[in-house]
Enzyme design. Structure first.
Site, PDB file in Angstrom:
ATOM      1  N   GLU A 158       2.315  -5.459   7.872  1.00 45.25           N
ATOM      2  CA  GLU A 158       1.045  -5.767   7.192  1.00 45.25           C
ATOM      3  C   GLU A 158      -0.036  -4.774   7.581  1.00 45.25           C
ATOM      4  OE1 GLU A 158       1.009  -7.459   4.353  1.00 45.25           O
ATOM      5  OE2 GLU A 158       1.743  -9.224   5.428  1.00 45.25           O
TER       6      GLU A 158
ATOM      7  N   ASP B 249       2.333  -3.509  -3.045  1.00 46.06           N
ATOM      8  CA  ASP B 249       2.474  -4.589  -4.026  1.00 46.06           C
ATOM      9  C   ASP B 249       3.072  -4.084  -5.343  1.00 46.06           C
ATOM     10  OD1 ASP B 249       1.138  -5.823  -1.987  1.00 46.06           O
ATOM     11  OD2 ASP B 249      -0.776  -5.962  -3.042  1.00 46.06           O
TER      12      ASP B 249
HETATM   13  C1  GLA Z   1      -3.009  -6.129   0.162  1.00 42.08           C
HETATM   14  C2  GLA Z   1      -2.865  -4.730  -0.436  1.00 42.08           C
HETATM   15  C3  GLA Z   1      -1.585  -4.058   0.062  1.00 42.08           C
HETATM   16  C4  GLA Z   1      -1.485  -4.117   1.579  1.00 42.08           C
HETATM   17  C5  GLA Z   1      -1.734  -5.547   2.075  1.00 42.08           C
HETATM   18  C6  GLA Z   1      -1.770  -5.628   3.580  1.00 42.08           C
HETATM   19  O1  GLA Z   1      -2.005  -6.954  -0.342  1.00 42.08           O
HETATM   20  O2  GLA Z   1      -2.837  -4.799  -1.840  1.00 42.08           O
HETATM   21  O3  GLA Z   1      -1.528  -2.732  -0.391  1.00 42.08           O
HETATM   22  O4  GLA Z   1      -2.376  -3.214   2.177  1.00 42.08           O
HETATM   23  O5  GLA Z   1      -2.950  -6.076   1.571  1.00 42.08           O
HETATM   24  O6  GLA Z   1      -0.533  -5.331   4.111  1.00 42.08           O
END
Ligand code: GLA
Length: 396
Positions: free
Chosen positions: A47, A185
C-alpha cells in the site's frame, strides 16, 4: 449486507448485462453493439508503494462496471449512467476538457487520452452501470475508466497494450478528476485474472500472476462506509513527503532506498520526523509485499497474515492513513479464531478493510466483526466475501 457470507453471498455480485442492454435500448432507442465489464479491486498488500516505483499485490473483485455501447455516424460520444439522471456529451473532433459532472469527467479524460494516444475512436453511445460502491475505496473510478475506454475502443480488449491503457486511464484521473493516484487500480482492472493476485512492479510494469484460489480460504471485505476529510489532500501530501524523502536520501524513488539508510537519515537529521515515518513505511512495505508473495506461493497463510497485520500497523503508525473505524475492524477480526490476518486496503482515511480467514470461520468472523463494529460506531459495517475475479473483458 451484513452477517452471513455463506454460498449466496460468495456468489458473484455482478451487474446484470441483459438489464443494462434494456436500459440502453430504452435510452437510445436501438440495440447496442456490445458491452464490456471492468472490475473494482482490493489490494492484498503493497500500500502506497505504487507511486514510489514499488510492488503491489491486488486482486480484482466480483464487483464491476459494465459499459454497453453502440455506434453513431458522427463524432459525438454520449455518456449515460444508471446511477444518475445527468448525461454527458462530447465531440471527438473538438478539444476535450473537464466538464461540470464529476462522474463524466472520468469518461471525458479517457476519451481525451485515447485521442491523444493517436487512436481515433468513433462516435458512440455509452451506458454505464456499476455495483462497485462509489468512492468506497474499491476503485470504482478505475473500473469506470477502464470500462469506458474499452467501450470507446468498440470492445476490442486487445486494441492496445494493457500497460499503455492503464496509463491513459491513470492520466484521465490525474488531469480530469484531480486525483494524483498511482498505477495500481487501473492495472488490476485490466490485467486481473480469476483465481490470481497480480504482483506488479510499478517501476518496470512487469507482472506475475500469483495463485490466490485456495478454496479453504475466504477473503472478506468490510466497508467502513466512511470517507474522512483528509482523503483528498492527505494522499497528495503523503506522495510529496515520499518524493522529498527520496531526494534527501539521494535516490530517484523510495524503491531505491533501504531500511538502514532510512534509519540513519532519521538519526542524523537528514529526514524530518514525518519523512522518516513515510520512508520507513514505504521501504518496509515493499519488502513485505515480496515476502507475502513467497508466503502465498508456499501456502504459508500464517506468515501471509502476519505480514498483513504488519502492513496495517505501519500504515496506521508511520503512514498515518488509517482511522478508528479501520483499526477497529482489524482488531475485531484478529481476535477471531480462524483469521490469518487483516488490514486496511487502498488509500485509507476510511474505505475498506480486508480479512483473510479460513472458509469455515467466515460466517462467524463476519458476524462478530459486524456486531462489534456496530456496538462501537452505531451501525454494523457491510461485509462481503470475494474471490479473485477476472479483469476487463467483453461481456456482450
Ligand atoms: C489509491 C490509489 C492507488 C494507490 C493506493 C494506495 O487507491 O488510487 O494508486 O496509491 O491508493 O496504495
Amino acid at each position: 449486507m451484513t452477517g452471513g457470507v455463506g454460498a449466496d453471498t460468495v456468489r458473484a455480485m455482478t451487474v446484470d448485462v441483459d438489464t443494462c442492454r434494456e436500459h440502453f435500448i430504452e435510452h437510445f432507442g436501438y440495440d447496442p453493439d456490445g458491452a464490456v465489464a471492468a472490475p473494482g479491486r482490493v489490494n492484498l498488500i503493497g500500500e502506497h508503494t505504487d507511486y514510489n516505483d514499488g510492488f503491489v499485490l491486488p486482486i480484482a473483485i466480483e464487483r464491476e462496471t459494465v459499459a454497453v455501447f453502440g455506434p453513431r455516424d458522427d463524432s459525438i460520444v454520449q455518456f449515460v449512467s444508471t446511477s444518475t439522471d445527468e448525461p454527458d456529451e462530447i465531440d471527438l473532433d473538438a478539444p476535450i476538457a473537464p466538464g461540470e459532472l464529476t462522474w463524466a469527467n472520468y469518461c471525458r479524460g479517457v476519451a481525451a487520452g485515447l485521442v491523444g494516444w493517436g487512436l481515433r475512436p468513433h462516435g458512440c453511445d455509452v451506458l454505464v452501470s456499476s455495483d462497485v460502491p462509489l468512492g468506497g475505496g474499491l476503485s470504482s473510478s478505475a473500473s469506470l475508466e477502464v470500462a469506458v475506454a474499452l467501450a470507446l475502443l468498440n470492445g476490442e480488449v486487445d486494441a492496445m497494450p494493457p500497460g499503455e491503457l492503464a496509463k491513459i486511464c491513470q492520466t484521465a484521473e490525474h488531469e480530469f478528476a484531480g486525483t494524483p493516484c498511482g498505477i495500481m487500480d487501473q492495472s488490476i482492472a485490466i490485467m486481473g485474472q480469476a483465481g490470481r493476485a497480480l504482483l506488479l512492479d510499478c517501476r518496470t510494469g512487469e507482472t506475475r500472476q500469483v495463485h490466490f484460489d485456495n478454496p479453504d480460504l475466504v477473503l472478506l471485505v468490510a466497508d467502513t462506509e466512511v470517507k474522512h476529510e483528509l482523503s483528498e489532500g492527505g494522499y497528495a501530501a503523503r506522495r510529496q513527503q515520499c518524493y522529498d524523502a527520496a531526494a534527501k536520501l539521494g535516490v530517484a524513488m523510495l524503491r531505491d532506498a533501504d531500511a538502514e539508510s532510512v534509519a540513519a537519515a532519521g538519526t542524523d537529521g537528514t529526514l524530518t520526523d514525518k519523512e522518516l515515518m513515510r520512508a520507513r513505511h514505504v521501504v518496509g512495505e515493499i519488502a513485505r509485499t515480496l515476502a507475502a508473495v513467497d508466503a502465498l506461493e508456499a501456502g504459508d497463510y500464517h506468515r501471509f497474515g502476519e505480514l498483513m497485520v504488519a502492513s496495517h500497523e505501519s500504515l496506521r503508525d508511520d503512514y498515518e492513513v488509517s482511522c478508528d473505524e479501520l483499526d477497529a475492524i482489524v482488531e475485531l477480526a484478529c481476535a477471531c479464531e480462524g483469521v490469518y490476518g487483516a488490514r486496511m486496503t487502498g488509500g485509507g482515511f476510511g474505505g475498506c478493510a480486508i480479512i483473510l480467514a479460513t472458509a469455515g470461520a467466515a460466517d462467524r468472523v463476519s458476524e462478530t466483526v459486524a456486531a462489534g463494529y456496530g456496538e462501537r460506531f452505531g451501525s454494523a459495517c457491510p461485509i462481503f466475501a470475494t474471490r479473485a475475479a477476472g479483469g476487463a473483458r467483453r461481456v456482450l
